[in-house]
Design a protein around this motif. Structure first.
Motif, PDB file in Angstrom:
ATOM      1  N   VAL A 233      -6.685  -4.412  13.149  1.00  0.00           N
ATOM      2  CA  VAL A 233      -5.911  -3.079  13.052  1.00  0.00           C
ATOM      3  C   VAL A 233      -4.968  -3.367  12.065  1.00  0.00           C
ATOM      4  N   GLY A 234      -4.771  -2.725  11.077  1.00  0.00           N
ATOM      5  CA  GLY A 234      -3.868  -2.932  10.284  1.00  0.00           C
ATOM      6  C   GLY A 234      -2.920  -1.768  10.075  1.00  0.00           C
ATOM      7  N   CYS A 235      -3.304  -0.453  10.121  1.00  0.00           N
ATOM      8  CA  CYS A 235      -2.097   0.384   9.975  1.00  0.00           C
ATOM      9  C   CYS A 235      -2.449   1.650  11.094  1.00  0.00           C
ATOM     10  N   ASP A 236      -3.798   1.671  11.666  1.00  0.00           N
ATOM     11  CA  ASP A 236      -3.977   2.677  12.669  1.00  0.00           C
ATOM     12  C   ASP A 236      -4.118   4.246  12.062  1.00  0.00           C
ATOM     13  N   THR A 237      -3.757   4.232  10.878  1.00  0.00           N
ATOM     14  CA  THR A 237      -3.334   5.610  10.301  1.00  0.00           C
ATOM     15  C   THR A 237      -4.651   5.632   9.067  1.00  0.00           C
ATOM     16  N   SER A 238      -5.823   4.968   9.010  1.00  0.00           N
ATOM     17  CA  SER A 238      -6.785   5.143   8.136  1.00  0.00           C
ATOM     18  C   SER A 238      -6.620   4.954   6.621  1.00  0.00           C
ATOM     19  N   GLN A 239      -5.700   3.914   6.384  1.00  0.00           N
ATOM     20  CA  GLN A 239      -5.489   3.458   5.019  1.00  0.00           C
ATOM     21  C   GLN A 239      -6.171   2.149   4.605  1.00  0.00           C
ATOM     22  N   CYS A 240      -5.817   1.185   5.659  1.00  0.00           N
ATOM     23  CA  CYS A 240      -6.047  -0.153   5.145  1.00  0.00           C
ATOM     24  C   CYS A 240      -7.599  -0.518   4.961  1.00  0.00           C
ATOM     25  N   GLY A 241      -8.369  -0.253   5.921  1.00  0.00           N
ATOM     26  CA  GLY A 241      -9.846  -0.628   5.895  1.00  0.00           C
ATOM     27  C   GLY A 241     -10.051  -1.865   6.649  1.00  0.00           C
ATOM     28  N   THR A 242      -8.907  -2.456   7.487  1.00  0.00           N
ATOM     29  CA  THR A 242      -9.359  -3.669   8.149  1.00  0.00           C
ATOM     30  C   THR A 242     -10.058  -3.509   9.404  1.00  0.00           C
TER      31      THR A 242
END
Ligand code: FES
Ligand code: FES
Length: 166
Positions: free
Chosen positions: A38-47
């Motif tokens: 989990v890198g951002c939780d806001t659908s931006q980082c793709g992790t």
């Protein structure tokens, strides 16, 4: 709480989750599959990318209950025993990672990308399709190299199989 029933990495999994639980949290916290990050939780980082019914999906954009009934593959399900998947092997060979935080998502995105382009990939397409995956370390060059190399390996393997079947 709602029932959640999934096939995950080839195994049937039944559990319960709050209606607001994201798929990524269900995978990590209920199933212990912490390779999905989990890198951002806001659908931006793709992790957090996993495959849902064969397609790359950011698992922070989906509720666990929405995924119920689906077949999921996470980074833990990609290798064949001790044999790395060709995309994993190419990332290793071409130094497509540094800290490794983005790597599971990159590899799941790359695998789906290669599967959707059996004719092969070029650099511009790889760079465009990686738009949803952020890497803070590598500058992307070796990631792109690794994906192009894996695409060649996988397309040779599928041509070989097709020849054998003919
Ligand atoms: S945690 Fe899902 S896109 Fe960043
Ligand atoms: S290798 Fe560190 S974020 Fe990509």
């Amino acid at each position: 709480m709602s029932d959640v029933s999934l096939m995950v990495n080839g195994k049937r999994v039944n559990g319960t989750a709050e209606d607001r639980t994201l798929l990524v949290h269900f995978l990590r916290e209920n199933l212990g599959l912490t390779g999905t990050h989990v890198g951002c939780d806001t659908s931006q980082c793709g992790t957090c990318v996993v495959h849902v019914d064969g397609k790359a999906v950011k698992s922070c954009t989906m509720l666990a209950v929405q995924a119920s009934g689906s077949t999921i593959v996470t980074i833990e399900g990609l290798a064949n025993g001790a044999d790395l998947h060709p995309v994993q092997a190419a990332f290793k060979e071409h130094h497509g990672l540094q800290c490794g935080f983005c790597t599971p998502g990159m590899i799941m995105t790359a695998t789906d990308m290669i599967n959707r382009h059996p004719e092969g990939l070029d650099e511009a397409t790889v760079r465009a399709e990686l738009e949803g995956n952020i890497c803070r370390c590598t500058g992307y060059h070796n990631i792109v190299k690794a994906i192009l190399a894996a695409s060649k390996t996988m397309s040779k393997a599928s041509k070989g199989k097709a020849r054998q079947a003919a």
